[in-house]
Design a protein around this motif. Structure first.
Motif, PDB file in Angstrom:
ATOM      1  N   ASP A 364       0.874  -1.313   0.091  1.00  8.80           N
ATOM      2  CA  ASP A 364      -0.147  -0.088   0.066  1.00  8.80           C
ATOM      3  C   ASP A 364       0.812   1.223   0.310  1.00  8.80           C
ATOM      4  N   ARG A 371       7.865   9.621   0.801  1.00  5.16           N
ATOM      5  CA  ARG A 371       6.614   9.682   1.567  1.00  5.16           C
ATOM      6  C   ARG A 371       6.689   9.030   2.615  1.00  5.16           C
ATOM      7  N   CYS A 524     -10.935   2.676  -5.283  1.00  6.15           N
ATOM      8  CA  CYS A 524     -10.804   3.149  -3.694  1.00  6.15           C
ATOM      9  C   CYS A 524     -10.754   4.491  -3.839  1.00  6.15           C
ATOM     10  N   ASP A 546     -12.846   2.331   4.553  1.00  2.83           N
ATOM     11  CA  ASP A 546     -11.653   2.340   5.215  1.00  2.83           C
ATOM     12  C   ASP A 546     -12.089   2.046   6.833  1.00  2.83           C
TER      13      ASP A 546
END
Ligand code: DGJ
Length: 724
Positions: A364, A371, A524, A546
């Motif tokens: 993911d 990041r 998503c 979520d």
């Protein structure tokens, strides 16, 4: 012929075994709605229109004071000439007027269904008939086409409108709705699916009252706040019986769905692109295509409606090559790792995943650029070498070596202010001159109306996909649109950008799925934020929410099942206490909830006890053995979540049936509860796989099974029968 036009009466009768829909032509110019419901062998107009000289009514033919557009049941609203109910279109002429007069011109019928340029829609190569009715405004040389496709084997009609400018001058489409219908009744309940992030698809049911009911999105996406869906039901309609008239919009951007109970007791329903923040310059000889609406009729209650949607969407919406393809059991790294990633740790997790039987390992967020939290790097789609020294290729190779597929997360539509991409291309963010850029999750939205941005994203994704390392992509989208403007387009086109964004997204997806048909794309938007038929046309499954708490999921998945089959809903077993709500639920219950969708896991398997690992292994083995039932069987809702959050549903196919009952909160004064199966084959014999006791389907359907008392919250009761 499933669509007939009677030259004498001027009725179009669209019918199959299950349903009829009738359109009339009044005064040779106005299209009227005459009937929609259970199939009729023929239609001769017994339900005559009522013509009364009513107060305040205006009359297109002055001498006929009983004929007014304000009371006719229409198939499209009219503009500025007497129909004062909600409007499904509005066109501004070049000289600034808001009046049109579209009159019936001609029709054609074909035994096919064509794709809509640039837009997703149901696909079918056989067993469909399409009626196209042309209406013309002679003053401005405009054309409106109303397009109806009847599916032979479903109680389904799709509807859409097309607006064409045949004049020499540009007109402005201020509202370009897809459909309008006037039903000759007023006693309806209105059903919508409403919610928010982590709380999607709550069922709202309310009687309609005088005036306008409306749900909408002006957020740039279809949104978790409202599904682009409305259903009208008879007040007595339940899951198991009664009439339902359902409407679902195949579109992923701003929408409006309205229901108006008007003064004389008829009900108008409309769906389309939201007219706020919208205007389209329709130039000479240009055509504007609106997205399609799916109209679903059921006289077998809400389960009947859902059966139709489920089969229809599997067969005629998702990419054909995914319709019958089993979906892998995945492990997603998000809740176990968030942004803390290292190659060695991921490899350790992959080993554990392979050991329990996981089939797809999904990396993911957090693998790219700098990041380390959600405040940077979107747009910098190059691997972070500190985290993954051997790149995506190195990790994917190891995952493949372990005999699992490899999947990767992207959020392609975004860019962070802190990113190289933003430094290089600040003009690529959606923006309006002189106004600050509003951030959401500290990110900006790429201007997908620009072809250069679309091409850039196609290139980035293609480069990853053509390596052969990636079998699955999770396509995320985590904020709504603001400052919806683009320097790429003229001043008078700025209100086109919202729709152009969606068209740009569709173009990117279209190119990618055609180039890489074997890659599984999961839709998503912070979960179900853009779970709509438009996205499902490209991506056959969605990360449902979520919120991975089992109790909340039982409500969310129950709601979404009105429209989508379990195979379209990603559902993961996550850790306890649950990260969203802090609740502890048994691993067994989390397993049954996740098996009721597309089974996945989203937790650190290494932290589980030996017993829990064994249980996970058993869950996976069980799901693999019965995957066909869970993914391709029929799914029926048996009991809606009650005040204690108890609910139940049933999976069945020709070989077996599994009923799952979530007990919710334990309570002392437990009433006796027999769960009735309703849908098993009445004549067939079903054998309980644990006790070997045999029952007729009729008995299980009508007498039901006792839900035993358990002094424990969140327990699950499962009944499993083999069909003999
Ligand atoms: C939102 C998604 O819904 C989550 O599953 C996860 O992928 C995060 N985004 C990552 O940022």
């Amino acid at each position: 012929m499933p669509i007939k036009f009677d030259e004498k009466t001027h009725y179009f009768h669209l019918s199959n075994q299950q349903m009829s829909y009738v359109i009339g032509i009044e005064k040779e110019c106005y299209l009227t709605h005459r009937y929609w419901g259970k199939a009729l062998p023929s239609y001769a107009g017994s339900n005559q229109l009522q013509f009364i000289d009513r107060g305040f009514a205006t009359n297109p033919f002055p001498e006929e004071r009983t004929f007014s557009l304000n009371t006719l049941p229409l198939e499209t609203s009219t503009q500025g000439n007497g129909d004062h109910r909600i409007a499904n279109y509005q066109i501004r002429s070049q000289d600034g007027h808001d009046v049109t007069d579209f009159r019936y011109d001609s029709y054609s019928i074909s035994e096919s269904k064509s794709a809509i340029p640039g837009l997703p829609s149901l696909h079918a190569t056989a067993d469909v008939t399409t009626l196209e009715i042309i209406l013309k405004d002679a003053v401005q040389q405009l054309e409106m086409r109303l397009i109806y496709t009847l599916f032979e084997n479903y109680p389904i009609i799709t509807r859409r409108a097309v607006y064409i400018n045949l004049s020499e001058t540009t007109v402005a489409l201020e509202n370009a709705g897809s459909m309008s219908i006037d039903l000759a009744e007023s006693q309806f309940d209105l059903i919508t699916l409403d919610g928010s992030h982590t709380n999607e698809a709550n069922i709202t049911r309310q009687p309609i009252r005088s005036g306008i009911h409306r749900i909408e999105s002006t957020r740039g996406t279809s949104s978790p706040q409202h599904q682009p869906f409305v259903a009208l039901t008879a007040p007595y309609t339940s899951e198991f019986q009664g009439e339902v008239f359902a409407f679902h919009f195949v579109y992923s951007g701003n929408f409006i769905a309205q229901v108006e109970l008007e003064q004389y007791g008829t009900t108008r329903v409309q769906l389309g692109i939201h007219p706020d923040h919208f205007e389209w310059q329709l130039k000479s000889n240009d055509t504007f295509y609106t997205p399609e609406v799916v109209l679903n009729y059921s006289n077998q209650g809400l389960n009947g409606m859902s059966q139709t949607f489920h089969q229809l969407y599997q067969e005629h919406l998702v990419p054909t090559n995914w319709a019958q393809k089993e979906r892998p059991i995945l492990l997603n790294t998000w809740e176990a790792n968030y942004f803390e990633l290292s190659e060695q740790e991921l490899i350790n997790q992959a080993h554990k995943a392979a050991e329990v039987g996981i089939e797809l390992f999904v990396l993911d967020d957090g693998w790219f650029g700098e990041r380390h939290s959600d405040d940077s790097s979107l747009g910098d789609w190059f691997v972070n070498q500190n985290k993954l020294p051997n790149g995506i290729h190195g990790l994917a190779k190891e995952v493949h070596r372990l005999d699992m597929q490899f999947g990767l997360w992207f959020e392609p539509e975004m860019l962070s202010k802190q990113s190289q991409l933003f430094q290089e291309h600040p003009e690529w963010a959606l923006q309006v001159p002189n106004y600050p850029l509003t951030e959401g999750r500290q990110q900006l939205v790429l201007d997908l109306s620009r072809t250069d941005v679309q091409d850039y994203l196609i290139l980035i994704l293609t480069n990853y996909l053509q390596t052969g390392d990636i079998d699955y992509i999770k396509w995320d989208m985590n904020r709504h649109l603001t400052e919806v403007g683009s320097s790429f387009f003229a001043t008078n086109q700025q209100k086109e950008i919202g729709h152009r964004y969606v068209l740009g997204l569709y173009r990117i997806l279209d190119v990618l799925i055609k180039k890489f048909p074997d890659c599984l794309f999961e839709n998503c938007s912070s979960g179900g934020g853009r779970f709509d038929p438009g996205m499902m046309y490209y991506m056959p499954q969605t990360w449902t929410s979520d919120n991975s708490d089992a109790l909340c999921r039982s409500v969310i998945q129950y709601g979404y099942s009105y429209l989508y089959p379990p195979i379209m809903m990603g559902a993961h077993v996550s850790t306890t206490p649950n990260h969203q709500v802090g609740r502890n639920t048994p691993l067994e219950t989390r397993g049954w909830l996740a098996m009721s969708g597309n089974l996945g896991y989203e937790l650190d398997l290494q932290s589980l006890s030996k017993e829990d690992i064994q249980e996970v292994q058993q869950q996976i083995a069980f799901y693999q053995a019965h995957r066909h039932l869970f993914q391709f069987g029929k799914f029926y809702r048996l009991q809606a979540p009650d005040t204690y959050f108890a609910s139940g549903w049933l999976f069945m196919n020709d070989e077996e049936a599994i009923a799952i009952y979530f007990n919710g909160l334990s309570r002392p004064a437990l009433p006796t509860n027999y769960l009735k199966m309703h849908y098993l084959e009445a004549e067939a014999i079903y054998e309980d796989i644990h006790t070997n006791q045999q029952y007729s389907g009729a008995e299980l359907n009508q007498a039901g099974v006792l839900i035993p008392r358990v002094k424990e919250d969140f327990h699950t009761h499962v009944f499993h029968w083999k069909k003999i």
